[in-house]
Design a protein around this motif. Structure first.
Motif, PDB file in Angstrom:
ATOM      1  N   GLY A 359       0.808  -1.215   0.000  1.00 26.48           N
ATOM      2  CA  GLY A 359       0.000   0.000   0.000  1.00 26.48           C
ATOM      3  C   GLY A 359       0.840   1.263   0.000  1.00 26.48           C
ATOM      4  N   GLN A 360       0.462   2.221  -0.850  1.00 27.12           N
ATOM      5  CA  GLN A 360       1.124   3.533  -0.903  1.00 27.12           C
ATOM      6  C   GLN A 360       2.649   3.364  -0.932  1.00 27.12           C
ATOM      7  OE1 GLN A 360      -0.594   5.138   2.694  1.00 27.12           O
ATOM      8  NE2 GLN A 360      -2.429   5.871   1.643  1.00 27.12           N
ATOM      9  N   ILE A 361       3.103   2.491  -1.785  1.00 31.10           N
ATOM     10  CA  ILE A 361       4.502   2.085  -1.733  1.00 31.10           C
ATOM     11  C   ILE A 361       5.454   3.195  -2.159  1.00 31.10           C
ATOM     12  CG2 ILE A 361       4.323   1.035  -4.033  1.00 31.10           C
ATOM     13  CD1 ILE A 361       6.548  -0.105  -1.091  1.00 31.10           C
ATOM     14  N   GLU A 362       5.091   3.994  -3.184  1.00 31.96           N
ATOM     15  CA  GLU A 362       6.037   5.001  -3.681  1.00 31.96           C
ATOM     16  C   GLU A 362       6.437   6.030  -2.628  1.00 31.96           C
ATOM     17  OE1 GLU A 362       3.251   4.205  -5.297  1.00 31.96           O
ATOM     18  OE2 GLU A 362       3.703   3.698  -7.385  1.00 31.96           O
ATOM     19  N   PRO A 363       5.484   6.699  -1.939  1.00 32.16           N
ATOM     20  CA  PRO A 363       5.918   7.681  -0.932  1.00 32.16           C
ATOM     21  C   PRO A 363       6.640   7.034   0.249  1.00 32.16           C
ATOM     22  CG  PRO A 363       3.528   7.417  -0.898  1.00 32.16           C
ATOM     23  CD  PRO A 363       4.016   6.720  -2.125  1.00 32.16           C
ATOM     24  N   LEU A 366      10.088   6.555  -0.942  1.00 31.14           N
ATOM     25  CA  LEU A 366      10.738   7.860  -0.998  1.00 31.14           C
ATOM     26  C   LEU A 366      11.224   8.277   0.388  1.00 31.14           C
ATOM     27  CD1 LEU A 366      11.554  10.508  -2.358  1.00 31.14           C
ATOM     28  CD2 LEU A 366       9.174  11.291  -2.101  1.00 31.14           C
ATOM     29  N   ALA A 367      10.414   8.042   1.409  1.00 33.83           N
ATOM     30  CA  ALA A 367      10.827   8.395   2.775  1.00 33.83           C
ATOM     31  C   ALA A 367      12.098   7.661   3.165  1.00 33.83           C
ATOM     32  CB  ALA A 367       9.699   8.069   3.753  1.00 33.83           C
ATOM     33  N   ALA A 368      12.207   6.386   2.757  1.00 38.15           N
ATOM     34  CA  ALA A 368      13.401   5.603   3.082  1.00 38.15           C
ATOM     35  C   ALA A 368      14.591   6.037   2.254  1.00 38.15           C
ATOM     36  CB  ALA A 368      13.116   4.118   2.855  1.00 38.15           C
ATOM     37  N   VAL A 369      14.387   6.206   0.944  1.00 37.64           N
ATOM     38  CA  VAL A 369      15.483   6.571   0.042  1.00 37.64           C
ATOM     39  C   VAL A 369      16.092   7.906   0.435  1.00 37.64           C
ATOM     40  CG1 VAL A 369      15.995   7.260  -2.334  1.00 37.64           C
ATOM     41  CG2 VAL A 369      14.625   5.207  -1.896  1.00 37.64           C
ATOM     42  N   ALA A 370      15.232   8.881   0.778  1.00 36.43           N
ATOM     43  CA  ALA A 370      15.705  10.232   1.087  1.00 36.43           C
ATOM     44  C   ALA A 370      16.084  10.402   2.553  1.00 36.43           C
ATOM     45  CB  ALA A 370      14.625  11.245   0.713  1.00 36.43           C
ATOM     46  N   SER A 371      15.758   9.419   3.393  1.00 36.89           N
ATOM     47  CA  SER A 371      15.961   9.554   4.841  1.00 36.89           C
ATOM     48  C   SER A 371      15.297  10.826   5.353  1.00 36.89           C
ATOM     49  CB  SER A 371      17.457   9.558   5.185  1.00 36.89           C
ATOM     50  OG  SER A 371      18.054   8.339   4.840  1.00 36.89           O
ATOM     51  N   ASP A 372      14.066  11.044   4.891  1.00 37.83           N
ATOM     52  CA  ASP A 372      13.296  12.219   5.291  1.00 37.83           C
ATOM     53  C   ASP A 372      12.487  11.868   6.536  1.00 37.83           C
ATOM     54  OD1 ASP A 372      11.220  14.206   5.520  1.00 37.83           O
ATOM     55  OD2 ASP A 372      11.708  14.830   3.479  1.00 37.83           O
ATOM     56  N   GLY A 373      12.879  12.400   7.679  1.00 39.93           N
ATOM     57  CA  GLY A 373      12.229  12.078   8.931  1.00 39.93           C
ATOM     58  C   GLY A 373      10.772  12.491   8.972  1.00 39.93           C
ATOM     59  N   GLY A 512      12.927   1.646  -8.860  1.00 38.78           N
ATOM     60  CA  GLY A 512      13.981   0.649  -8.702  1.00 38.78           C
ATOM     61  C   GLY A 512      14.157   0.240  -7.247  1.00 38.78           C
ATOM     62  N   SER A 513      14.096   1.210  -6.350  1.00 40.47           N
ATOM     63  CA  SER A 513      14.226   0.897  -4.922  1.00 40.47           C
ATOM     64  C   SER A 513      13.025   0.099  -4.437  1.00 40.47           C
ATOM     65  CB  SER A 513      14.375   2.186  -4.119  1.00 40.47           C
ATOM     66  OG  SER A 513      15.523   2.910  -4.532  1.00 40.47           O
ATOM     67  N   ALA A 514      11.841   0.459  -4.916  1.00 41.46           N
ATOM     68  CA  ALA A 514      10.646  -0.302  -4.553  1.00 41.46           C
ATOM     69  C   ALA A 514      10.754  -1.743  -5.048  1.00 41.46           C
ATOM     70  CB  ALA A 514       9.398   0.364  -5.129  1.00 41.46           C
ATOM     71  N   ALA A 515      11.326  -1.922  -6.239  1.00 39.88           N
ATOM     72  CA  ALA A 515      11.516  -3.277  -6.779  1.00 39.88           C
ATOM     73  C   ALA A 515      12.452  -4.079  -5.887  1.00 39.88           C
ATOM     74  CB  ALA A 515      12.060  -3.201  -8.202  1.00 39.88           C
ATOM     75  N   GLU A 516      13.467  -3.421  -5.343  1.00 38.16           N
ATOM     76  CA  GLU A 516      14.401  -4.115  -4.436  1.00 38.16           C
ATOM     77  C   GLU A 516      13.701  -4.574  -3.170  1.00 38.16           C
ATOM     78  OE1 GLU A 516      18.172  -1.497  -6.064  1.00 38.16           O
ATOM     79  OE2 GLU A 516      17.259  -1.041  -4.119  1.00 38.16           O
TER      80      GLU A 516
END
Length: 593
Positions: A359-363, A366-373, A512-516
């Motif tokens: 669910g809502q995988i892209e955002p 993004l939170a993980a990839v960017a390390s946005d707290g 790509g990160s979501a695919a991983e």
């Protein structure tokens, strides 16, 4: 367990495995010593336990050992040279000669080519039949076919170990998470072999009814096919009386038909026609015709005969990573099965399907990839878009569009102002996306969260590039008076290409990160489901479908859900970002709410 411990899986090599032709095989230990050959290989693997990883050139090359449960368990822990090569270098080409050349800094433009059998082969000097490495340092071509003795298999296995150690050093330089990715990508390649062998369960009578409704009865002759084609065309042509002979399979013909109906369009793409749905009855008729035509031509009777086996399983070849951002792909229509045919995907008697959809995988990614707290905090809420909307002061629907638009580089429309709000509210995430876009626009590679190289300097096809841009953003075609393109048009083309590459890169680091993450989840669930006699039968981007005996359905739900939490913890390194999945137990794929 600390973050460092979670992100540092022990990567040691137990040895290497090669299955050759004519029953030849070799299993060597980490030092290259022969452990087993031929029929003894399977037995040795069955008793090998969970030691170091087994190096294979490709999972497909050892697929003969993936039938029995004991060898399969041993091969859960592989190091797939082809998949790790794709991770390091991008693209899809990863034949053994190319993988060897990369590990030895050899020019891949000079890869040896196997004899084609034509007259010019007589001019080429044949290498020594037993030579694995040619005098120029390259691996001989068609090396897997060359391995037709135990000795040759052992030599190729030792060469694989050499490449694996070089790859390991390169991956390790990208960090602990990249090592995890190399391991999960290798396991995903094994899963792909299993998916192809297992197949997707099909209710054949239901499929036949659906095909008949869309394409007419199964044709027995060319005349039957032509008759069915005319029957599909008839409702569309009847909507514009007097139109005459129109080829609906030619966009120019469709535009002419629409023009006769008083509907002028710039193209016949679906989103363009949808805007004119109420203008004339011919428009909805064309849209309905396209659905039926797709089923009839791409998923028709011939497709059913070629890909649905006597055991009522739909099978196609699977790949653990495409040549772009690394998503799993499948042939035989497995990744593009129309919704109209989903009622035919049904569990066998005594079984059910467990369907899990991220669910809502892209955002969340993004939170993980960017390390946005701040964005990570939003993932802790039941609905991620609700706190984002509150933070931006907009409705939830607008917040959702804005977040997705940010990842696709869209800045116009109703979400434009909300996008600017995103930059203020989540500057860390927005900067990460912008940095990727700028890198891609320069034609430089970007990397996913797991360390995959995604190349943007490839000759991306015109169709792929145009897909990155919105309506009206295509380059101009301007002549300079001599019949050649003008300098302004060339500059416009270059700007268009740079923008398209930037958008591709911006989206690739998320997709790509979501695919991983998805593959870490899938391979984790695969192992846990084995005790329940359950198998993953479909991996569709963010969706897993598991075929399981009815009595184990709830246990399978628990395994799949728990595997997601384990996978996310390993992949991210902590619990800062929450990932969720919608899980349902159904009899047919179409039963999903």
């Amino acid at each position: 367990m600390t973050t460092s411990q979670r992100l540092s899986p022990p990567v040691t090599f137990g040895g290497a495995l090669v299955l050759g032709r004519d029953g030849a095989a070799a299993l060597v230990d980490a030092e290259g010593g022969l452990l087993a050959a031929r029929e003894d290989v399977a037995g040795h693997l069955a008793g090998a336990g969970r030691g170091g990883r087994w190096v294979v050139w490709t999972a497909r090359s050892v697929s003969a050992l993936l039938d029995g449960p004991a060898p399969t368990a041993a091969l859960d822990r592989t190091w797939d040279l082809a998949e790790v090569h794709r991770l390091l270098h991008g693209g899809s080409a990863a034949e053994p000669g190319r993988v060897w050349a990369a590990a030895h800094d050899l020019d891949t433009a000079g890869l040896p080519v196997a004899p084609s059998g034509d007259l010019f082969d007589l001019l080429a000097e044949e290498p020594d039949a037993d030579l694995l490495v040619l005098p120029d340092g390259h691996l001989r071509p068609s090396v897997l076919a060359w391995a037709d003795t135990d000795e040759r298999c052992a030599a190729l296995a030792r060469a694989g170990l050499q490449v694996a150690r070089w790859q390991h050093a390169q991956v390790a330089e990208r960090g602990r998470r990249a090592l995890l990715t190399a391991c999960s990508e290798s396991a995903a390649a094994v899963l792909c072999v299993e998916l192809e062998r297992t197949g997707l369960p099909i209710d054949r009578p239901a499929l036949d009814r659906l095909l008949t409704a869309a394409a007419g009865p199964e044709p027995r002759s060319v005349e039957d096919e032509l008759s069915a084609r005319q029957a599909r065309d008839a409702p569309v042509l009847a909507a514009v009386p007097g139109a005459g002979r129109i080829d609906l399979r030619n966009p120019a013909g469709v535009r002419r038909l629409l023009s006769l109906a008083g509907v002028e369009v710039s193209s016949t793409r679906k989103w363009v026609l949808e805007a004119h749905r109420e203008a004339h009855p011919v428009v909805p008729a064309i849209l309905a015709w396209r659905k039926a035509e797709r089923v009839a031509t791409t998923y028709g009777w011939r497709w059913r005969r070629e890909h649905v086996g006597a055991d009522d399983r739909l099978r196609g070849a699977w790949s653990a990573a495409d040549g772009a951002a690394g998503r799993m792909t499948a042939q035989a229509g497995l990744h593009n099965l129309p919704a109209e045919l989903r009622p035919a995907v049904a569990a066998a008697p005594g079984h059910v399907l467990v369907r899990a959809d991220l669910g809502q995988i892209e955002p969340r990614v993004l939170a993980a990839v960017a390390s946005d707290g701040a964005l990570a905090a939003a993932t802790r809420e039941p609905d991620l878009y609700a706190p984002v909307a509150e933070r931006l002061g907009v409705e939830r629907a607008v917040a959702k569009v804005a977040v997705l638009a940010a990842m696709y580089g869209q800045r116009s429309g109703s979400a434009g102002e909300a996008l600017r709000g995103l930059e203020r509210a989540y500057p860390v995430a927005m900067r990460a996306l912008q940095a990727a876009a700028e890198t891609g626009a320069r034609g430089e590679p970007v990397r996913t969260f797991g360390g995959r190289t995604v190349r943007t300097d490839l000759s991306l096809g015109e169709r792929v590039l145009r897909a990155q841009l919105g309506p009206g953003e295509a380059p101009r075609e301007v002549e300079d008076g001599s019949g050649s393109r003008s300098a302004a048009a060339d500059a416009d083309q270059e700007r268009w290409r740079d923008a398209a590459r930037g958008r591709f890169a911006r989206n690739a680091i998320i997709q790509g990160s979501a695919a991983e993450l998805f593959k870490v989840w899938a391979v984790t669930a695969r192992v846990g489901l084995r005790a329940l006699d359950a198998r993953i039968v479909l991996c569709l981007h963010d969706e897993l479908i598991v075929h399981v005996p009815r009595q184990h359905a709830q246990a399978a739900v628990t395994v799949v859900e728990g595997s997601l939490q384990d996978a996310a913890r390993w992949w991210v390194g902590d619990d800062a970002v929450r990932f969720v999945a919608d899980l349902q137990v159904v009899q047919r794929w179409s039963d999903v709410d």
